[in-house]
Motif scaffolding. Structure first.
Motif, short mmCIF file in Angstrom:
data_model
loop_
_atom_site.label_atom_id
_atom_site.label_comp_id
_atom_site.label_asym_id
_atom_site.label_seq_id
_atom_site.Cartn_x
_atom_site.Cartn_y
_atom_site.Cartn_z
N SER A 80 0.80 -1.22 0.00
CA SER A 80 0.00 0.00 0.00
C SER A 80 0.83 1.27 0.00
CB SER A 80 -0.93 0.01 1.21
OG SER A 80 -0.19 -0.03 2.40
N LYS A 81 1.95 1.27 0.68
CA LYS A 81 2.82 2.45 0.82
C LYS A 81 2.00 3.67 1.23
CE LYS A 81 6.70 4.74 -1.51
NZ LYS A 81 7.39 4.88 -2.80
N GLY A 82 1.03 3.43 2.12
CA GLY A 82 0.22 4.53 2.64
C GLY A 82 -0.63 5.23 1.59
N GLY A 83 -0.86 4.56 0.46
CA GLY A 83 -1.65 5.16 -0.60
C GLY A 83 -0.85 5.99 -1.58
N ALA A 84 0.48 5.86 -1.54
CA ALA A 84 1.33 6.60 -2.49
C ALA A 84 1.08 6.10 -3.91
CB ALA A 84 2.81 6.40 -2.12
N ASP A 85 1.50 6.89 -4.89
CA ASP A 85 1.28 6.54 -6.29
C ASP A 85 2.29 5.54 -6.83
OD1 ASP A 85 -1.03 8.06 -6.64
OD2 ASP A 85 0.12 9.87 -7.07
N THR A 86 3.25 5.16 -6.02
CA THR A 86 4.24 4.15 -6.44
C THR A 86 4.24 3.01 -5.43
OG1 THR A 86 6.01 5.27 -5.21
CG2 THR A 86 5.74 5.86 -7.55
N ASN A 87 4.67 1.84 -5.89
CA ASN A 87 4.79 0.70 -5.00
C ASN A 87 5.97 0.89 -4.06
OD1 ASN A 87 2.65 -0.87 -6.05
ND2 ASN A 87 3.92 -1.50 -7.76
N PRO A 88 5.91 0.29 -2.87
CA PRO A 88 7.07 0.35 -1.97
C PRO A 88 8.24 -0.42 -2.59
CG PRO A 88 5.41 -1.16 -1.12
CD PRO A 88 4.81 -0.49 -2.31
N ASP A 89 9.45 -0.08 -2.19
CA ASP A 89 10.64 -0.76 -2.73
C ASP A 89 10.57 -2.26 -2.50
OD1 ASP A 89 11.65 1.68 -3.54
OD2 ASP A 89 12.99 1.89 -1.80
N TRP A 90 10.03 -2.68 -1.37
CA TRP A 90 9.99 -4.12 -1.09
C TRP A 90 9.13 -4.87 -2.10
CZ3 TRP A 90 5.27 -6.19 -0.19
CH2 TRP A 90 4.29 -5.42 0.42
N TYR A 91 8.17 -4.20 -2.74
CA TYR A 91 7.36 -4.85 -3.78
C TYR A 91 8.27 -5.39 -4.88
CZ TYR A 91 4.60 -5.25 -8.02
OH TYR A 91 4.05 -5.72 -9.18
N HIS A 92 9.14 -4.54 -5.39
CA HIS A 92 10.06 -4.92 -6.48
C HIS A 92 11.01 -6.02 -6.02
CE1 HIS A 92 8.41 -1.53 -8.63
NE2 HIS A 92 8.64 -0.80 -7.55
N ASN A 93 11.43 -5.95 -4.77
CA ASN A 93 12.33 -6.96 -4.23
C ASN A 93 11.65 -8.33 -4.16
OD1 ASN A 93 14.20 -4.92 -3.95
ND2 ASN A 93 13.85 -4.65 -1.76
N LEU A 94 10.39 -8.37 -3.75
CA LEU A 94 9.68 -9.64 -3.66
C LEU A 94 9.38 -10.23 -5.03
CD1 LEU A 94 9.47 -8.91 -0.68
CD2 LEU A 94 7.10 -9.68 -0.73
N VAL A 95 9.10 -9.38 -6.00
CA VAL A 95 8.87 -9.87 -7.35
C VAL A 95 10.15 -10.50 -7.90
CG1 VAL A 95 8.38 -9.16 -9.73
CG2 VAL A 95 6.96 -8.31 -7.86
N ALA A 96 11.30 -9.86 -7.65
CA ALA A 96 12.58 -10.36 -8.14
C ALA A 96 13.11 -11.54 -7.32
CB ALA A 96 13.62 -9.24 -8.14
N ASN A 97 12.87 -11.50 -6.01
CA ASN A 97 13.39 -12.51 -5.08
C ASN A 97 12.29 -12.93 -4.12
OD1 ASN A 97 16.25 -12.26 -5.95
ND2 ASN A 97 16.06 -10.21 -5.08
N PRO A 98 11.45 -13.88 -4.50
CA PRO A 98 10.29 -14.22 -3.68
C PRO A 98 10.58 -15.01 -2.40
CG PRO A 98 10.34 -15.58 -5.65
CD PRO A 98 11.44 -14.57 -5.79
N LYS A 99 11.79 -15.50 -2.21
CA LYS A 99 12.12 -16.21 -0.97
C LYS A 99 12.38 -15.18 0.12
CE LYS A 99 12.00 -20.31 -2.79
NZ LYS A 99 10.83 -21.13 -2.57
N VAL A 100 11.60 -15.27 1.20
CA VAL A 100 11.67 -14.29 2.28
C VAL A 100 11.73 -15.00 3.63
CG1 VAL A 100 10.40 -12.55 0.94
CG2 VAL A 100 9.13 -14.12 2.43
N THR A 101 11.99 -14.21 4.66
CA THR A 101 11.92 -14.69 6.04
C THR A 101 10.88 -13.84 6.76
OG1 THR A 101 14.24 -15.34 6.01
CG2 THR A 101 13.21 -15.09 8.17
N LEU A 102 10.01 -14.51 7.50
CA LEU A 102 8.98 -13.83 8.28
C LEU A 102 9.28 -13.98 9.77
CD1 LEU A 102 5.73 -15.03 6.44
CD2 LEU A 102 7.17 -13.06 5.93
#
Length: 134
Positions: free
Chosen positions: A60-82
């Motif tokens: 959501s990035k608080g409703g900003a007009d661009t996606n948060p940086d982490w969006y692009h990171n998850l698309v490129a590298n979907p393996k994450v740690t929660l």
């Protein structure tokens, strides 16, 4: 990483996943992801909901007009740690492509934290939703 995010991360880790302020009572996750360009590990504190065994987050990035940086990171590298509470585990992130499913999951975010409804009114972009699976 902003000082604001770092304060939330520190509070989360010091209080077994609980934070106060505007996120008091919200389900919070620390999402460790890999930079798409840099390869650097980064941590983002996010609100999540559950859909069965899946965790759901919105870019959501608080409703900003661009996606948060982490969006692009998850698309490129979907393996994450929660990190949820005191538990830490690996997961795979996937953008929800089906519009009906995306809308259903986003409605769950709004039900959990009504401020998510405001984010949609602040931007013309469709806010992406991810599911995270172990």
């Amino acid at each position: 990483m902003s000082d604001w995010n770092q304060q939330i991360i520190d509070e989360f880790r010091a209080n077994e996943g609980k934070v106060g302020g505007m996120f008091e009572g919200a389900s919070m996750v620390l999402l460790t992801h890999t930079g798409a360009k840099s390869g650097t590990q980064r941590v983002a504190p996010l609100v999540y909901t559950k859909d069965g065994d899946r965790y759901v987050i919105a870019a959501s990035k608080g409703g900003a007009d661009t996606n948060p940086d982490w969006y692009h990171n998850l698309v490129a590298n979907p393996k994450v740690t929660l990190e949820i509470g005191t538990e830490k585990f690996e997961a795979t992130a996937k953008v929800v492509e089906d519009r009906a499913e995306r809308d259903r999951l986003y409605a769950g975010m709004v039900a959990h934290m009504p401020g998510f409804a405001d984010y949609e009114t602040k931007t013309e972009r469709l806010i992406p939703v991810f599911v995270l699976e172990r």
